[in-house]
Design a protein around this motif. Structure first.
Motif, short mmCIF file in Angstrom:
data_model
loop_
_atom_site.label_atom_id
_atom_site.label_comp_id
_atom_site.label_asym_id
_atom_site.label_seq_id
_atom_site.Cartn_x
_atom_site.Cartn_y
_atom_site.Cartn_z
N ALA A 45 -9.99 0.96 -17.18
CA ALA A 45 -8.75 1.31 -17.89
C ALA A 45 -8.52 2.82 -17.89
O ALA A 45 -7.87 3.36 -18.79
N ASP A 46 -9.01 3.51 -16.87
CA ASP A 46 -8.83 4.96 -16.74
C ASP A 46 -7.56 5.21 -15.94
O ASP A 46 -7.50 4.96 -14.73
N LEU A 47 -6.51 5.70 -16.61
CA LEU A 47 -5.23 5.90 -15.94
C LEU A 47 -5.32 6.93 -14.82
O LEU A 47 -4.57 6.87 -13.85
N ARG A 48 -6.23 7.88 -14.96
CA ARG A 48 -6.39 8.88 -13.88
C ARG A 48 -6.79 8.21 -12.59
O ARG A 48 -6.39 8.64 -11.50
N PHE A 49 -7.58 7.14 -12.70
CA PHE A 49 -7.98 6.40 -11.50
C PHE A 49 -6.89 5.42 -11.07
O PHE A 49 -6.51 5.36 -9.89
N LEU A 50 -6.33 4.68 -12.00
CA LEU A 50 -5.40 3.61 -11.66
C LEU A 50 -4.07 4.13 -11.12
O LEU A 50 -3.40 3.48 -10.32
N GLU A 51 -3.66 5.34 -11.54
CA GLU A 51 -2.37 5.87 -11.10
C GLU A 51 -2.38 6.26 -9.63
O GLU A 51 -1.32 6.60 -9.07
N GLN A 52 -3.51 6.22 -8.97
CA GLN A 52 -3.56 6.49 -7.53
C GLN A 52 -2.96 5.35 -6.72
O GLN A 52 -2.67 5.53 -5.54
N PHE A 53 -2.78 4.18 -7.34
CA PHE A 53 -2.40 3.00 -6.59
C PHE A 53 -0.98 2.54 -6.89
O PHE A 53 -0.69 1.36 -6.99
N THR A 54 -0.07 3.50 -7.06
CA THR A 54 1.33 3.16 -7.37
C THR A 54 2.19 3.03 -6.13
O THR A 54 3.32 2.59 -6.21
N ALA A 55 1.71 3.45 -4.99
CA ALA A 55 2.53 3.44 -3.77
C ALA A 55 2.94 2.00 -3.44
O ALA A 55 2.14 1.09 -3.47
N GLY A 56 4.21 1.85 -3.11
CA GLY A 56 4.72 0.56 -2.68
C GLY A 56 5.05 -0.39 -3.82
O GLY A 56 5.39 -1.55 -3.57
N GLN A 57 4.97 0.06 -5.08
CA GLN A 57 5.26 -0.82 -6.19
C GLN A 57 6.61 -0.47 -6.82
O GLN A 57 7.08 0.62 -6.70
#
Length: 357
Positions: free
Chosen positions: A345-357
């Motif tokens: 649940a670390d947004l710093r990590f998860l926000e890397q995967f926004t491409a294409g959404q």
């Protein structure tokens, strides 16, 4: 005219002066109470109308009504002007600078594992698969025995199962009916065979649970995607061809694949399905153990006992099945080194995967 008339006129003059001196709405309301309250000045004067001579009473009564109406109107107008002035002051203090940049809304996005699951659904949909889902709380019979894993089967050691205790019972003692948290989505395949009429072509995504220590490659909670095909002429060649196309659709056209012999109690024969290392491209590196290959799933032809448990005659139909860890596919696809990052649940990590959404 009587003395009461003089007093009414004087009261009107004084009240108008007091009203003009009132600086705010509470002051005006206090004046209203002092005039029209139960013991108000105007109220007490009006009570004296009964003592006026009968000949003068109509004229004094008319005057009294005029004074009352005039004061009520004056008070209402004064309150309105004070409200307008207060609103103007607030607006002046709250001036909106239309040239200032707006505050952007934070917009969420899919978790990387859910993005991969969505992509898997689209890929398998192109092969004619539909999604079939089942409960996360299962019975021992559905989770193991229907899948050719009886209580004394040695392969039970492959699954570290979480058993559910009965309400109020010792939590260390499992429920009498063998209620468990499912260890894989394979029991959904049994449910699909019992609910559908062949030919069957389904995938069964979902969450699973095992009693395991959490580390870089294991978790007590994880996601799987399994697939099942049941038809009259299904063969291992069909399975091989479908998985090769799936791997190229997911990882790219240059992806190489291979089958290796494997073992699973619910398929016979069983195979492990490998793809060329996504890090080194097959030349050999630390990620693939210098082999150039990575195993992404297990598969095989559905065991006849499993077909019978699903209510299907193995003499008439055959089937193949495959299963993969959705989290492992996500790690491979994005080059993520640690499974725990997906659940952090670390947004710093998860926000890397926004491409294409």
């Amino acid at each position: 005219m009587s003395d009461l008339a003089d007093r009414l006129q004087q009261l009107q003059t004084d009240a108008i002066a007091e009203l003009a001196a009132a600086a705010d709405a509470p002051g005006v309301e206090a004046l209203r109470t002092s005039l029209f309250g139960r013991s108000g000045r105007l109220t007490l004067l009006l009570h004296g109308l009964g003592e006026v001579d009968a000949g003068e009473r109509p004229a004094v009564g008319k005057l009294a009504n005029g004074v009352r109406d005039a004061l009520e109107t004056a008070i209402s107008d004064r309150l309105a002007s004070l409200r307008d002035a207060d609103a103007g002051t607030r607006l002046a203090a709250e001036t909106l600078d239309m040239s200032a940049p707006g505050r952007p809304w934070r917009v969420g996005h899919l978790h990387p594992s859910m993005t991969v699951e969505r992509d898997l659904r689209e890929i398998f949909h192109a092969f004619g698969f539909e999604v079939f889902e089942g409960p996360e709380i299962e019975t021992d019979a559905m989770n193991f025995e229907a899948l050719n894993i009886p209580p004394d089967h040695p392969s039970r050691d492959l699954w570290d199962t979480l058993y559910v205790a009965e309400p109020g019972a010792d939590p260390r003692q499992p429920a009498a009916d063998g209620t468990i948290l499912r260890t894989h989505t394979s029991p959904v395949q049994i449910r699909a065979m019992r609910a559908l009429i062949p030919p069957i072509r389904v995938i069964t995504p979902g969450r699973c649970f095992r009693y395991e220590a959490v580390d870089a490659s294991h978790g007590f909670e994880f996601f799987q995607v399994e697939g099942l095909v049941v038809d009259r002429d299904t063969s291992l060649a069909d399975l091989k061809g479908m998985l090769e196309e799936f791997a190229r659709a997911l990882f790219g056209e240059a992806t190489k694949t291979r089958f290796r012999p494997g073992y699973y109690p619910f398929t016979e024969p069983s195979v492990a399905f490998d793809v060329s290392c996504l890090v080194c491209g097959g030349s050999g590196c630390a990620a693939c153990g210098r082999s150039g290959w990575m195993t992404i799933l297990g598969a095989g032809m559905v065991h006849p006992k499993v077909l019978r448990a699903g209510g299907i005659d193995p003499d008439e139909f055959q089937g193949y099945a495959f299963g993969m860890g959705l989290d492992r596919i996500t790690l491979l696809r994005h080059g993520i080194p640690d499974l725990r990052l997906l659940m952090s649940a670390d947004l710093r990590f998860l926000e890397q995967f926004t491409a294409g959404q």
